[in-house]
Design a protein around this motif. Structure first.
Motif, PDB file in Angstrom:
ATOM      1  N   ARG A 122       0.818  -1.214   0.000  1.00  0.00           N
ATOM      2  CA  ARG A 122       0.000   0.000   0.000  1.00  0.00           C
ATOM      3  C   ARG A 122       0.853   1.265   0.000  1.00  0.00           C
ATOM      4  N   TYR A 123       2.036   1.208   0.623  1.00  0.00           N
ATOM      5  CA  TYR A 123       2.923   2.366   0.698  1.00  0.00           C
ATOM      6  C   TYR A 123       4.273   1.992   0.092  1.00  0.00           C
ATOM      7  N   HIS A 124       4.845   2.903  -0.673  1.00  0.00           N
ATOM      8  CA  HIS A 124       6.097   2.628  -1.381  1.00  0.00           C
ATOM      9  C   HIS A 124       7.230   2.306  -0.412  1.00  0.00           C
ATOM     10  N   VAL A 125       7.417   3.149   0.590  1.00  0.00           N
ATOM     11  CA  VAL A 125       8.421   2.939   1.632  1.00  0.00           C
ATOM     12  C   VAL A 125       7.791   3.304   2.968  1.00  0.00           C
ATOM     13  N   GLN A 126       8.052   2.492   3.979  1.00  0.00           N
ATOM     14  CA  GLN A 126       7.541   2.761   5.318  1.00  0.00           C
ATOM     15  C   GLN A 126       8.698   2.925   6.293  1.00  0.00           C
ATOM     16  N   GLU A 127       8.518   3.796   7.270  1.00  0.00           N
ATOM     17  CA  GLU A 127       9.552   4.044   8.264  1.00  0.00           C
ATOM     18  C   GLU A 127       9.009   3.764   9.658  1.00  0.00           C
ATOM     19  N   TYR A 128       9.916   3.418  10.559  1.00  0.00           N
ATOM     20  CA  TYR A 128       9.536   3.138  11.945  1.00  0.00           C
ATOM     21  C   TYR A 128      10.744   3.407  12.826  1.00  0.00           C
ATOM     22  N   ASN A 129      10.495   3.530  14.118  1.00  0.00           N
ATOM     23  CA  ASN A 129      11.569   3.776  15.081  1.00  0.00           C
ATOM     24  C   ASN A 129      12.368   2.493  15.275  1.00  0.00           C
ATOM     25  N   ALA A 269      -2.307  -2.616  11.540  1.00  0.00           N
ATOM     26  CA  ALA A 269      -1.479  -1.436  11.787  1.00  0.00           C
ATOM     27  C   ALA A 269      -0.549  -1.162  10.616  1.00  0.00           C
ATOM     28  N   ALA A 270       0.016  -2.215  10.030  1.00  0.00           N
ATOM     29  CA  ALA A 270       0.921  -2.031   8.891  1.00  0.00           C
ATOM     30  C   ALA A 270       0.189  -1.436   7.696  1.00  0.00           C
ATOM     31  N   ARG A 271      -1.043  -1.867   7.478  1.00  0.00           N
ATOM     32  CA  ARG A 271      -1.826  -1.335   6.366  1.00  0.00           C
ATOM     33  C   ARG A 271      -2.170   0.138   6.571  1.00  0.00           C
ATOM     34  N   LYS A 272      -2.114   0.597   7.821  1.00  0.00           N
ATOM     35  CA  LYS A 272      -2.369   2.007   8.127  1.00  0.00           C
ATOM     36  C   LYS A 272      -1.078   2.803   8.288  1.00  0.00           C
ATOM     37  N   ASN A 273       0.028   2.206   7.834  1.00  0.00           N
ATOM     38  CA  ASN A 273       1.339   2.847   7.889  1.00  0.00           C
ATOM     39  C   ASN A 273       1.788   3.134   9.322  1.00  0.00           C
ATOM     40  N   ARG A 336      13.616   1.288   7.968  1.00  0.00           N
ATOM     41  CA  ARG A 336      12.795   1.483   6.776  1.00  0.00           C
ATOM     42  C   ARG A 336      12.434   0.113   6.214  1.00  0.00           C
ATOM     43  N   SER A 337      11.327   0.056   5.472  1.00  0.00           N
ATOM     44  CA  SER A 337      10.885  -1.220   4.936  1.00  0.00           C
ATOM     45  C   SER A 337      10.147  -1.030   3.626  1.00  0.00           C
ATOM     46  N   ALA A 338      10.120  -2.103   2.828  1.00  0.00           N
ATOM     47  CA  ALA A 338       9.345  -2.160   1.591  1.00  0.00           C
ATOM     48  C   ALA A 338       8.799  -3.578   1.452  1.00  0.00           C
TER      49      ALA A 338
END
Length: 367
Positions: A122-129, A269-273, A336-338
């Motif tokens: 759903r999102y090109h790149v996702q970031e997290y702490n 939660a992942a689908r909601k970024n 970061r993740s994809a």
């Protein structure tokens, strides 16, 4: 309570909650109908997982992703604990150990990987702490080292080697529980600023009051544990018929079913970024199993088991846990993740499952 009833009426998936009392009654009336109980248990777990997902998200809106993920992982692990205690009482130590190792690997690889995959689609790149990922990975690494120690002692040709392994396991269990308590103090009290959410993702107003959400979390987790117990009992009979080993049943089937509720929340939660929450649930749950559930089971075995249980796992299980820990450490270090990263993690888990499936029963060594 009105908010809960309204949610059930408006969500067709939650109408399947009718299967919860059905499977509980069926387990009493026709306990030998294993296939029927298996199907009913699966149909009951699905809506319970969905309801738990909604309640946990409501709590997270009030407490933040880190604490919300911690709460969900804690409640979700009650399922594994209850199932394991039942097996412990029956003396099924291979099933207990396999479910412990399988839950750690399933959370660190499958749950984390599927979260990255679903969110990445759903999102090109996702970031997290990444601070949380580093801490949980460090805890898992320490726990894996703890699993290696009893195995090393038991392999020595020493008098009373088995007793020494049991005593060492009990001492390590206490040490792991202390380490887990210190990790909670570190992440929730003294250095909680390190674990703040990255601030990405969709935010919605909590639909439920905090009291209703927490109460629902507790009640649904208990129901999931009861239904999962029935599921495991029916699966074991089917596994014996199909020639599956107790290690495969515990490592793959019990681990996935026990984590179904947590996975529903992590995937949502992942689908909601909101990968902070997904990572917190996946790796937080894995570290809780390694540092809290497993040690508690060792100590409980002195009370409810036919004999004390040690932390000596068969070499394949320790290897898989070590690979899962190192992989999770490497993956979460970037923050970061994809979607492709998630796919790779899932593939590693599938390789483990395929390997265990082809190994015949009784080939995993002593319990």
């Amino acid at each position: 309570m009105n908010a809960l009833l309204k949610e059930i009426r408006q969500t067709p998936l939650l109408w399947m909650l009718i299967f919860v009392p059905v499977v509980l009654v069926a387990a009493r009336i026709v306990p030998a109908a294993h296939t029927l109980l298996f199907v009913l248990a699966v149909l009951a777990i699905i809506p319970l997982a969905a309801l738990l997902s909604h309640a946990t998200e409501s709590v997270a809106e009030k407490t933040g992703d880190a604490i919300g993920g911690l709460l969900n992982a804690t409640l979700g692990n009650l399922t594994e604990l209850i199932i394991a205690v039942t097996a412990l009482h029956a003396g099924e130590y291979m099933l207990v150990k396999a479910s412990i190792a399988g839950a750690i690997v399933a959370n660190a690889l499958f749950m984390l990987g599927a979260s990255f995959l679903l969110g990445g689609l759903r999102y090109h790149v996702q970031e997290y702490n990444r601070a949380g990922g580093r801490m949980y990975s460090g805890l898992l690494l320490m726990a894996t080292i703890a699993l290696l120690a009893p195995a090393a002692v038991s392999e020595l040709d020493l008098p009373r080697g088995e007793l020494m392994a049991q005593n060492l396991s009990a001492a390590i269990a206490i040490l792991l529980i202390v380490a887990y308590g210190l990790s909670l103090l570190f992440s929730l009290k003294t250095h909680k600023e390190f674990f703040a959410s990255e601030g990405h993702g969709e935010t919605t107003e909590a639909k439920w009051p905090i009291n209703l959400a927490v109460g629902t979390l507790v009640a649904v987790t208990v129901l999931v544990a009861l239904v999962s117990e029935i599921f495991v009992e029916s699966v074991q009979k089917a596994a014996a018929t199909l020639g599956m080993s107790p290690a495969f049943v515990g490592f793959i089937i019990v681990a996935l079913v026990g984590a179904a509720a947590e996975m529903a929340v992590a995937f949502s939660a992942a689908r909601k970024n909101r990968l902070d929450m997904s990572v917190s649930i996946a790796l937080g749950s894995a570290s809780q199993i390694a540092l809290f559930v497993a040690p508690v089971l060792v100590l409980l075995s002195y009370v409810v088991g036919p004999k004390p249980m040690d932390l000596q796992f068969w070499p394949g299980a320790v290897t898989m846990v070590m690979i899962a820990t190192v992989t999770a450490t490497f993956i979460t270090n970037s923050g970061r993740s994809a979607w492709f990263i998630g796919a790779l993690l899932v593939f590693i888990y599938v390789i483990f499952a395929m390997t265990l499936y082809v190994v015949p029963p009784g080939a995993h060594g002593p319990v």
